[in-house]
Design an enzyme around this catalytic site. Structure first.
Site, PDB file in Angstrom:
ATOM      1  N   GLU A  71      24.085  66.489  19.418  1.00  0.00           N
ATOM      2  CA  GLU A  71      24.234  65.996  20.791  1.00  0.00           C
ATOM      3  C   GLU A  71      25.310  66.750  21.558  1.00  0.00           C
ATOM      4  O   GLU A  71      25.121  67.108  22.720  1.00  0.00           O
ATOM      5  CB  GLU A  71      24.579  64.497  20.781  1.00  0.00           C
ATOM      6  CG  GLU A  71      24.854  63.978  22.187  1.00  0.00           C
ATOM      7  CD  GLU A  71      25.040  62.480  22.279  1.00  0.00           C
ATOM      8  OE1 GLU A  71      25.285  61.826  21.255  1.00  0.00           O
ATOM      9  OE2 GLU A  71      24.941  61.970  23.411  1.00  0.00           O
ATOM     10  N   ASP A  89      23.633  63.008  15.623  1.00  0.00           N
ATOM     11  CA  ASP A  89      24.333  62.290  16.695  1.00  0.00           C
ATOM     12  C   ASP A  89      25.648  61.810  16.075  1.00  0.00           C
ATOM     13  O   ASP A  89      25.646  60.918  15.220  1.00  0.00           O
ATOM     14  CB  ASP A  89      23.511  61.099  17.200  1.00  0.00           C
ATOM     15  CG  ASP A  89      24.153  60.496  18.455  1.00  0.00           C
ATOM     16  OD1 ASP A  89      25.355  60.763  18.695  1.00  0.00           O
ATOM     17  OD2 ASP A  89      23.469  59.765  19.191  1.00  0.00           O
ATOM     18  N   ILE A  91      28.232  60.114  17.203  1.00  0.00           N
ATOM     19  CA  ILE A  91      28.474  58.684  17.447  1.00  0.00           C
ATOM     20  C   ILE A  91      27.340  58.180  18.333  1.00  0.00           C
ATOM     21  O   ILE A  91      27.272  58.502  19.525  1.00  0.00           O
ATOM     22  CB  ILE A  91      29.830  58.413  18.145  1.00  0.00           C
ATOM     23  CG1 ILE A  91      30.984  58.959  17.304  1.00  0.00           C
ATOM     24  CG2 ILE A  91      30.006  56.902  18.377  1.00  0.00           C
ATOM     25  CD1 ILE A  91      32.373  58.726  17.893  1.00  0.00           C
ATOM     26  N   ASP A  92      26.433  57.436  17.752  1.00  0.00           N
ATOM     27  CA  ASP A  92      25.360  56.848  18.546  1.00  0.00           C
ATOM     28  C   ASP A  92      25.827  55.450  18.937  1.00  0.00           C
ATOM     29  O   ASP A  92      25.954  54.566  18.086  1.00  0.00           O
ATOM     30  CB  ASP A  92      24.054  56.789  17.734  1.00  0.00           C
ATOM     31  CG  ASP A  92      22.924  56.290  18.608  1.00  0.00           C
ATOM     32  OD1 ASP A  92      22.819  56.756  19.751  1.00  0.00           O
ATOM     33  OD2 ASP A  92      22.170  55.413  18.162  1.00  0.00           O
ATOM     34  N   THR A  94      28.259  55.529  21.892  1.00  0.00           N
ATOM     35  CA  THR A  94      29.591  55.934  22.366  1.00  0.00           C
ATOM     36  C   THR A  94      30.179  54.888  23.314  1.00  0.00           C
ATOM     37  O   THR A  94      31.387  54.629  23.296  1.00  0.00           O
ATOM     38  CB  THR A  94      29.508  57.319  23.057  1.00  0.00           C
ATOM     39  OG1 THR A  94      28.911  58.227  22.140  1.00  0.00           O
ATOM     40  CG2 THR A  94      30.878  57.834  23.442  1.00  0.00           C
ATOM     41  N   ASP A 240      19.096  60.797  18.734  1.00  0.00           N
ATOM     42  CA  ASP A 240      19.209  59.335  18.684  1.00  0.00           C
ATOM     43  C   ASP A 240      18.149  58.734  17.750  1.00  0.00           C
ATOM     44  O   ASP A 240      18.338  57.642  17.221  1.00  0.00           O
ATOM     45  CB  ASP A 240      18.993  58.720  20.084  1.00  0.00           C
ATOM     46  CG  ASP A 240      20.061  59.139  21.085  1.00  0.00           C
ATOM     47  OD1 ASP A 240      21.242  58.958  20.781  1.00  0.00           O
ATOM     48  OD2 ASP A 240      19.700  59.640  22.178  1.00  0.00           O
TER      49      ASP A 240
END
Ligand code: IPD
Length: 304
Positions: A71, A89, A91-92, A94, A240
């Site tokens: 990402e 990802d 940190i999915d 955020t 994601d």
């Protein structure tokens, strides 16, 4: 090129996700110091970037010839190819992260020939890791439990056999608001939310309720586990959904596109409908999907 060793890749992704978890739980993000990307609801932190950096170095040092899509290093025009590719990802969720709402995950996938083959989704705040390898089942491991605790590693779906998938009026459905707050896609989303939740007398499907928890990967895992009956979203990206996708399918779930008739979704399609497994099998899932698509008010359209 030798066939990818999916077990080795799985173990590496689990190990890397756990390392990332330590970086995430020891960070101190705040809403006032967080940067934005596309608009004020599209957030990025230093931790997102540092985690992706660590993940990409760890994966490249073990598998230098495999591609990487993340990402934070994505730029328009970059597409998944049929090459073996790690999709990350960091940190999915955020937005949850910067608000201190502990519903986030690191989502790591291995994709080959545009098919997700390994998926690892780890929420370091709950110490739960969802993981799957194509053809070998999906599991939820609670990393806080001792190795002999039978609850440590459970196969998905958690309720087995799963309940029948009756109509939408008995369903708990996850949706997300996303960061596009005007225009066609916004209108489609708001119209669809109303059609799903509204009373039958007003023409709605009257689902049991809608949930918006803020992490696409965890939503997919929630459907895989069976607590959510479905998850519908437009606007999210390959990173994601790639890991959650294989976890969902290995738990008996089905992924289709977010618009009516999209039976063959692509990882980069940016609009998805995930439906949980059921003892009634594919026909029951397809009936549910068709009923769902009738509630989609318009056509979601996204660019890469
Ligand atoms: C977001 C989350 C959110 C979804 C957005 C994603 P991020 O990911 O998954 O639930 O609604 O579409 O972009 O930005 O937190 O990695």
């Amino acid at each position: 090129m030798a066939e990818p060793d999916l077990q080795d890749i799985h173990d590496l992704l689990v190990e890397t996700a756990m390392q990332a978890g330590e970086m995430i739980t020891s960070a101190h993000p705040s809403t006032s110091t967080t940067d934005t990307k596309k608009n004020s609801s599209d957030l990025v932190t230093e931790t997102d970037q540092a985690v992706e950096n660590m993940v990409s170095s760890a994966l490249k040092s073990r598998y230098p010839s495999y591609s990487f899509l993340g990402e934070e290093t994505y730029h328009p025009g970059l597409h998944l190819t049929s090459a073996p590719t790690f999709v990350c990802d960091p940190i999915d969720g955020t937005t949850n992260f910067v608000h201190g709402y502990p519903y986030i995950s690191i989502s790591l996938a291995f994709v080959h020939n545009l098919r997700p083959l390994v998926g690892v989704v780890f929420n370091p705040f709950t110490a739960q890791i969802y993981h799957a390898i194509k053809g070998r089942g999906a599991y939820l491991t609670s990393t806080s439990l001792g190795k002999d605790d039978p609850a440590k590693m459970r196969q998905l779906p958690l309720r087995n056999p799963p309940e029948p998938l009756h109509g939408l009026d008995e369903a708990l459905v996850a949706v997300e608001w996303g960061n596009e707050r005007s225009g066609n896609n916004w209108d489609v989303k708001v119209g669809t939310f109303a059609a799903l939740a509204g009373a039958k007398e007003g023409g709605g499907a009257m689902v049991h309720s809608l949930r918006s928890l803020g992490s696409a990967a965890l939503n997919l895992c929630g459907v895989a586990a069976g607590g959510l009956d479905a998850y519908w979203e437009g606007g999210c990206w390959a990173w994601d959904v790639a890991a959650g996708w294989v976890i969902l399918e290995e738990a008996g779930g089905m992924m289709v596109g977010g618009n009516k008739g999209e039976w063959e979704p692509t990882i980069e399609g940016r609009r998805y409908l995930a439906v949980r497994g059921t003892e009634g099998g594919e026909q029951e899932q397809k009936n549910f999907i068709e009923e769902f698509w009738e509630c989609v008010k318009g056509t979601l359209e996204y660019e890469l």
